[in-house]
Design a protein around this motif. Sequence first.
Motif, PDB file in Angstrom:
ATOM      1  N   GLY A   1     -27.376   9.584  -6.632  1.00  0.00           N
ATOM      2  CA  GLY A   1     -27.695  10.972  -6.348  1.00  0.00           C
ATOM      3  C   GLY A   1     -28.793  11.083  -5.316  1.00  0.00           C
ATOM      4  O   GLY A   1     -29.591  10.148  -5.126  1.00  0.00           O
ATOM      5  N   PRO A   2     -28.880  12.208  -4.609  1.00  0.00           N
ATOM      6  CA  PRO A   2     -29.964  12.417  -3.650  1.00  0.00           C
ATOM      7  C   PRO A   2     -31.328  12.318  -4.316  1.00  0.00           C
ATOM      8  O   PRO A   2     -31.460  12.578  -5.519  1.00  0.00           O
ATOM      9  N   ASP A   3     -32.345  11.953  -3.547  1.00  0.00           N
ATOM     10  CA  ASP A   3     -33.686  11.756  -4.098  1.00  0.00           C
ATOM     11  C   ASP A   3     -34.222  12.999  -4.789  1.00  0.00           C
ATOM     12  O   ASP A   3     -34.992  12.914  -5.728  1.00  0.00           O
ATOM     13  N   ASN A   4     -33.844  14.166  -4.308  1.00  0.00           N
ATOM     14  CA  ASN A   4     -34.372  15.413  -4.866  1.00  0.00           C
ATOM     15  C   ASN A   4     -33.409  16.076  -5.838  1.00  0.00           C
ATOM     16  O   ASN A   4     -33.533  17.261  -6.135  1.00  0.00           O
ATOM     17  N   GLN A   5     -32.445  15.327  -6.332  1.00  0.00           N
ATOM     18  CA  GLN A   5     -31.430  15.901  -7.219  1.00  0.00           C
ATOM     19  C   GLN A   5     -31.301  15.072  -8.484  1.00  0.00           C
ATOM     20  O   GLN A   5     -31.156  13.857  -8.434  1.00  0.00           O
ATOM     21  N   GLU A   6     -31.366  15.746  -9.627  1.00  0.00           N
ATOM     22  CA  GLU A   6     -31.162  15.064 -10.901  1.00  0.00           C
ATOM     23  C   GLU A   6     -29.670  14.933 -11.191  1.00  0.00           C
ATOM     24  O   GLU A   6     -28.835  15.562 -10.553  1.00  0.00           O
ATOM     25  N   GLY A   7     -29.342  14.134 -12.190  1.00  0.00           N
ATOM     26  CA  GLY A   7     -27.991  14.125 -12.731  1.00  0.00           C
ATOM     27  C   GLY A   7     -27.056  13.057 -12.231  1.00  0.00           C
ATOM     28  O   GLY A   7     -25.950  12.905 -12.717  1.00  0.00           O
ATOM     29  N   GLY A   8     -27.475  12.290 -11.196  1.00  0.00           N
ATOM     30  CA  GLY A   8     -26.598  11.258 -10.682  1.00  0.00           C
ATOM     31  C   GLY A   8     -25.757  11.746  -9.509  1.00  0.00           C
ATOM     32  O   GLY A   8     -26.175  12.665  -8.799  1.00  0.00           O
ATOM     33  N   PRO A   9     -24.620  11.147  -9.269  1.00  0.00           N
ATOM     34  CA  PRO A   9     -23.875  10.269 -10.174  1.00  0.00           C
ATOM     35  C   PRO A   9     -24.483   8.877 -10.324  1.00  0.00           C
ATOM     36  O   PRO A   9     -25.017   8.321  -9.368  1.00  0.00           O
ATOM     37  N   PHE A  10     -24.388   8.355 -11.547  1.00  0.00           N
ATOM     38  CA  PHE A  10     -24.764   6.988 -11.851  1.00  0.00           C
ATOM     39  C   PHE A  10     -23.475   6.166 -11.748  1.00  0.00           C
ATOM     40  O   PHE A  10     -22.586   6.278 -12.585  1.00  0.00           O
ATOM     41  N   VAL A  11     -23.384   5.369 -10.700  1.00  0.00           N
ATOM     42  CA  VAL A  11     -22.143   4.679 -10.375  1.00  0.00           C
ATOM     43  C   VAL A  11     -22.171   3.250 -10.916  1.00  0.00           C
ATOM     44  O   VAL A  11     -23.141   2.517 -10.713  1.00  0.00           O
ATOM     45  N   ILE A  12     -21.085   2.868 -11.598  1.00  0.00           N
ATOM     46  CA  ILE A  12     -20.948   1.521 -12.146  1.00  0.00           C
ATOM     47  C   ILE A  12     -20.020   0.725 -11.236  1.00  0.00           C
ATOM     48  O   ILE A  12     -18.912   1.170 -10.928  1.00  0.00           O
ATOM     49  N   THR A  13     -20.488  -0.431 -10.786  1.00  0.00           N
ATOM     50  CA  THR A  13     -19.673  -1.323  -9.964  1.00  0.00           C
ATOM     51  C   THR A  13     -19.494  -2.652 -10.684  1.00  0.00           C
ATOM     52  O   THR A  13     -20.346  -3.069 -11.468  1.00  0.00           O
ATOM     53  N   ASN A  14     -18.375  -3.320 -10.391  1.00  0.00           N
ATOM     54  CA  ASN A  14     -18.119  -4.608 -11.040  1.00  0.00           C
ATOM     55  C   ASN A  14     -18.734  -5.749 -10.243  1.00  0.00           C
ATOM     56  O   ASN A  14     -19.458  -5.529  -9.270  1.00  0.00           O
ATOM     57  N   GLU A  15     -18.427  -6.985 -10.652  1.00  0.00           N
ATOM     58  CA  GLU A  15     -19.025  -8.153 -10.015  1.00  0.00           C
ATOM     59  C   GLU A  15     -18.616  -8.304  -8.549  1.00  0.00           C
ATOM     60  O   GLU A  15     -19.295  -8.982  -7.773  1.00  0.00           O
ATOM     61  N   ALA A  16     -17.527  -7.642  -8.145  1.00  0.00           N
ATOM     62  CA  ALA A  16     -17.100  -7.664  -6.745  1.00  0.00           C
ATOM     63  C   ALA A  16     -17.674  -6.477  -5.966  1.00  0.00           C
ATOM     64  O   ALA A  16     -17.289  -6.235  -4.831  1.00  0.00           O
ATOM     65  N   ASN A  17     -18.591  -5.737  -6.587  1.00  0.00           N
ATOM     66  CA  ASN A  17     -19.239  -4.566  -5.991  1.00  0.00           C
ATOM     67  C   ASN A  17     -18.241  -3.445  -5.701  1.00  0.00           C
ATOM     68  O   ASN A  17     -18.404  -2.674  -4.754  1.00  0.00           O
ATOM     69  N   VAL A  18     -17.216  -3.349  -6.528  1.00  0.00           N
ATOM     70  CA  VAL A  18     -16.219  -2.286  -6.423  1.00  0.00           C
ATOM     71  C   VAL A  18     -16.538  -1.218  -7.464  1.00  0.00           C
ATOM     72  O   VAL A  18     -16.740  -1.529  -8.647  1.00  0.00           O
ATOM     73  N   GLU A  19     -16.595   0.040  -7.047  1.00  0.00           N
ATOM     74  CA  GLU A  19     -16.878   1.127  -7.982  1.00  0.00           C
ATOM     75  C   GLU A  19     -15.749   1.263  -8.991  1.00  0.00           C
ATOM     76  O   GLU A  19     -14.580   1.353  -8.622  1.00  0.00           O
ATOM     77  N   ILE A  20     -16.112   1.286 -10.285  1.00  0.00           N
ATOM     78  CA  ILE A  20     -15.080   1.375 -11.309  1.00  0.00           C
ATOM     79  C   ILE A  20     -15.271   2.549 -12.261  1.00  0.00           C
ATOM     80  O   ILE A  20     -14.342   2.900 -13.001  1.00  0.00           O
ATOM     81  N   ALA A  21     -16.439   3.165 -12.271  1.00  0.00           N
ATOM     82  CA  ALA A  21     -16.672   4.318 -13.144  1.00  0.00           C
ATOM     83  C   ALA A  21     -17.953   5.007 -12.695  1.00  0.00           C
ATOM     84  O   ALA A  21     -18.726   4.463 -11.900  1.00  0.00           O
ATOM     85  N   SER A  22     -18.174   6.210 -13.219  1.00  0.00           N
ATOM     86  CA  SER A  22     -19.415   6.904 -12.922  1.00  0.00           C
ATOM     87  C   SER A  22     -19.758   7.871 -14.049  1.00  0.00           C
ATOM     88  O   SER A  22     -18.883   8.311 -14.808  1.00  0.00           O
ATOM     89  N   LEU A  23     -21.051   8.169 -14.167  1.00  0.00           N
ATOM     90  CA  LEU A  23     -21.552   9.137 -15.141  1.00  0.00           C
ATOM     91  C   LEU A  23     -22.368  10.180 -14.390  1.00  0.00           C
ATOM     92  O   LEU A  23     -23.177   9.840 -13.526  1.00  0.00           O
ATOM     93  N   GLU A  24     -22.157  11.456 -14.743  1.00  0.00           N
ATOM     94  CA  GLU A  24     -22.899  12.536 -14.096  1.00  0.00           C
ATOM     95  C   GLU A  24     -23.254  13.604 -15.124  1.00  0.00           C
ATOM     96  O   GLU A  24     -22.430  13.963 -15.970  1.00  0.00           O
ATOM     97  N   VAL A  25     -24.493  14.059 -15.069  1.00  0.00           N
ATOM     98  CA  VAL A  25     -24.968  15.154 -15.919  1.00  0.00           C
ATOM     99  C   VAL A  25     -25.196  16.364 -15.022  1.00  0.00           C
ATOM    100  O   VAL A  25     -25.834  16.259 -13.972  1.00  0.00           O
TER     101      VAL A  25
END
Length: 226
Positions: free
Chosen positions: A46-70
């Motif tokens: 997420g941007p520095d001045n923005q709460e909530g994410g997205p919090f991005v989950i990447t695997n061992e190959a650095n590929v995005e596989i999921a995300s969490l956002e509030v």
Amino acid sequence: MSESAAPTESAASPSPTAPGATFNGVAFDVAFSFQYPASWTVTNRGPDNQEGGPFVITNEANVEIASLEVRPVFSIGPCDRICADMDVTYLGEVPGRGTLGEKTYAVQTKAMDLTSRKDLQQANGWEDNVRLIVGVVGNPSDTPAEDPFHFQTLAGIDTHAKDSPLRPITFAAQRHFRTMTEAKAYTSSSEYVQLQAMMGSLEATITTSSEGGASTPTTGEPSGRK
């Protein structure tokens, strides 16, 4: 500044149902945590001045596989592109092991086949004919058809704020496949089992702390399924 987890593996390598690290975050007065495999990484994009994410989950190959956002408030707009209700196929549902405040939740998997509707695929940014979504839901859906524009999973946590009594939480992953058969086969994969386990470990509470937006990765021996 964005923060990322740099976990180390615990003594015993985590199995698909036993993640090896824990991520802790706070956004819009929601304190949350979830467990994930030690070889994966969580980054707040997420941007520095923005709460909530997205919090991005990447695997061992650095590929995005999921995300969490509030998000601060619940808001779903109308379809503003090509719209049509299409059949939904439900592929699985497991109860969450944590809670969202005082409420339980589930991890639901559903898919939609747009093989016959290339126009809807293009309008909604699909990468192939079938989209599969696995995610946290407060109230599991059994709706037989949905508009692709609103095809998602969603949960929330009650707050004490009169102006926004619900904080929406989206914790999900999506995949695209050529056929529904391939989508169904994916639900037997180790990655899918790991995603279910990670999402099923979500815990969230309302905090009165004024220090919103902090996120901290931790490592250790997580508890197993309850």
